[in-house]
Design an enzyme around this catalytic site. Structure first.
Site, PDB file in Angstrom:
ATOM      1  CG  ASP A 103     -19.970 -16.021  13.047  1.00  0.00           C
ATOM      2  OD1 ASP A 103     -20.674 -15.021  13.313  1.00  0.00           O
ATOM      3  OD2 ASP A 103     -19.892 -16.521  11.911  1.00  0.00           O
ATOM      4  CE1 TYR A 133     -18.919 -30.279   9.324  1.00  0.00           C
ATOM      5  CE2 TYR A 133     -20.219 -31.987   8.267  1.00  0.00           C
ATOM      6  CZ  TYR A 133     -18.998 -31.491   8.680  1.00  0.00           C
ATOM      7  OH  TYR A 133     -17.866 -32.211   8.439  1.00  0.00           O
ATOM      8  CE  LYS A 142     -16.073 -27.100   7.408  1.00  0.00           C
ATOM      9  NZ  LYS A 142     -15.649 -28.480   7.540  1.00  0.00           N
TER      10      LYS A 142
END
Ligand code: F6R
Ligand code: MG
Ligand code: MG
Length: 366
Positions: free
Chosen positions: A11, A228, A231
């Site tokens: 991404d 984090y 994902k």
């Protein structure tokens, strides 16, 4: 002839928000890949997207985890990031976690699925790509494809598949791996892969021939970066036909959507909706999670395709079912099971809220 198929994705910026990829970014990737093909580094390539993830599908003769191929992917993503920054796309370069390339993109943010294969007389390949979910999303479909006779009748009536398949499972939290021989060990296998946030099927092998049948990307960005950051939006390569499941058996698990983690803020469960590439634009509540599948025949490493496999009316019921499942989940709002358990959420304000209220908590008397 031996050929390596590498699917490397990242991404590098969303358009708009996290919903899609910008054509100029993909055009830059196309330009870099075309140059590498012309120079002979690649036999062939196909650039595509799934939601906000740019996907590089490459064939070459350099084997798995090859520095040249990984550097090419890294440089391509860097060049794409420049375009994304110029357009001020959302989260430009978000999956490039390091400033310097160190020989392999694994652990640096991008997702990788690679396999070196002996190309068969007819080599049918299906590449699955998903957005707004994580690697464990492949556990259920890979189990169905390679171990469930209710999905894959070939396991029962095709002599060349009857011995079954072996599943290599990774424990992404403890960084361990284990292999299960199926069908004998399906109950043991399911103990682990039924917990997909921790145990992911990395690869599947044909037990008689030992050949690789499927390989997935199992990078967990959250754990690699120590926090984090997104994902991993995984990819998976599956070989089909002959002594592997038929194309229809490979696609069949997606005829009924199942719930996966990764929707809104990486912190919600949602149905995995099978869609064509143009429909891989997760918008409602940043979702629901999408999966695309591109089919190719390999011809001396050349990618004959793509065929957009979910661009088929036979998956319309699955999409309608996924929308219904999404409605049902959305009714839970901020409650589990829509919201993930606390330790699985990509975002959490829990520590700050606990800290703010720490003086107000009182010990319960028995
Ligand atoms: C889900 C996802 C999105 C973002 C959300 C907030 O995996 O990518 O739902 O988490 O749009 O994005 P930021 O924090 O980038 O504003
Ligand atoms: Mg994104
Ligand atoms: Mg994504």
């Amino acid at each position: 002839m031996k050929v390596t198929l590498s699917v490397i994705k990242a991404d590098i910026g969303g358009w708009v928000g996290h919903s899609d990829s910008h054509p100029e970014v993909l055009a830059k990737a196309e330009e870099m890949m075309a140059r590498a093909k012309k120079e002979g580094t690649l036999i062939d390539y196909h650039v595509t997207k799934c939601g906000d993830d740019a996907q590089l599908i490459m064939t070459h003769n350099h084997g798995e985890e090859n520095e040249l191929i990984h550097k090419l992917s890294w440089d391509t993503f860097l060049a794409c990031t420049e375009v994304a920054k110029k357009l001020k796309l959302h989260g430009a370069g978000q999956d490039l976690l390091s400033d310097a390339f160190s020989g392999n993109v694994k652990g640096m943010g991008p997702g990788v699925a690679e396999c070196e294969i002996e190309e068969r007389g007819a080599e049918s390949i299906i590449i699955f790509m998903a957005d707004k979910t994580s690697s464990g999303a492949w556990n259920l479909p890979l189990y169905k494809i390679f171990a469930d006779p209710f999905n894959t009748i070939g396991l029962v009536i095709a002599g060349n598949m009857h011995t079954g398949f072996a599943f290599e499972v990774h424990d992404v939290k403890e960084h361990k791996k284990v292999t299960f021989n199926c069908p004998e060990e399906i109950y043991d296998l399911l103990v682990f892969i039924g917990a997909p946030s921790r145990f992911c099927i990395k690869s599947v092998y044909h037990r008689d021939s030992g050949e690789i049948a499927a390989v997935s990307s199992t990078q967990k960005l959250s754990l690699m970066a120590g926090r984090y950051v997104g994902k991993d939006d995984p990819v998976c390569i599956v070989r089909a036909q002959g002594h592997f499941p038929a194309v229809g058996e490979v696609l069949e698990p997606f005829a009924h959507p199942f719930y996966v983690e990764g929707w809104m803020r990486g912190s919600h469960m949602g149905p995995l909706m099978p869609v064509s590439v143009p429909d891989a634009t997760p918008s409602r509540f940043d979702g629901p999670p999408r999966v695309t599948s591109l089919g190719f025949q390999l011809a001396g490493g050349k990618l004959i395709g793509p065929k957009d496999m979910f661009d088929d009316i036979s998956f319309e019921n699955a999409r309608a079912e996924a929308n219904l499942m999404a409605d049902i989940m959305r009714q839970h709002g901020p409650f589990e099971p829509h919201r993930l358990p606390l330790d699985e959420m990509e975002y959490t304000t829990m520590p700050q809220v606990v800290d703010k209220l720490k003086d107000r908590f009182e010990i319960l008397e028995d």
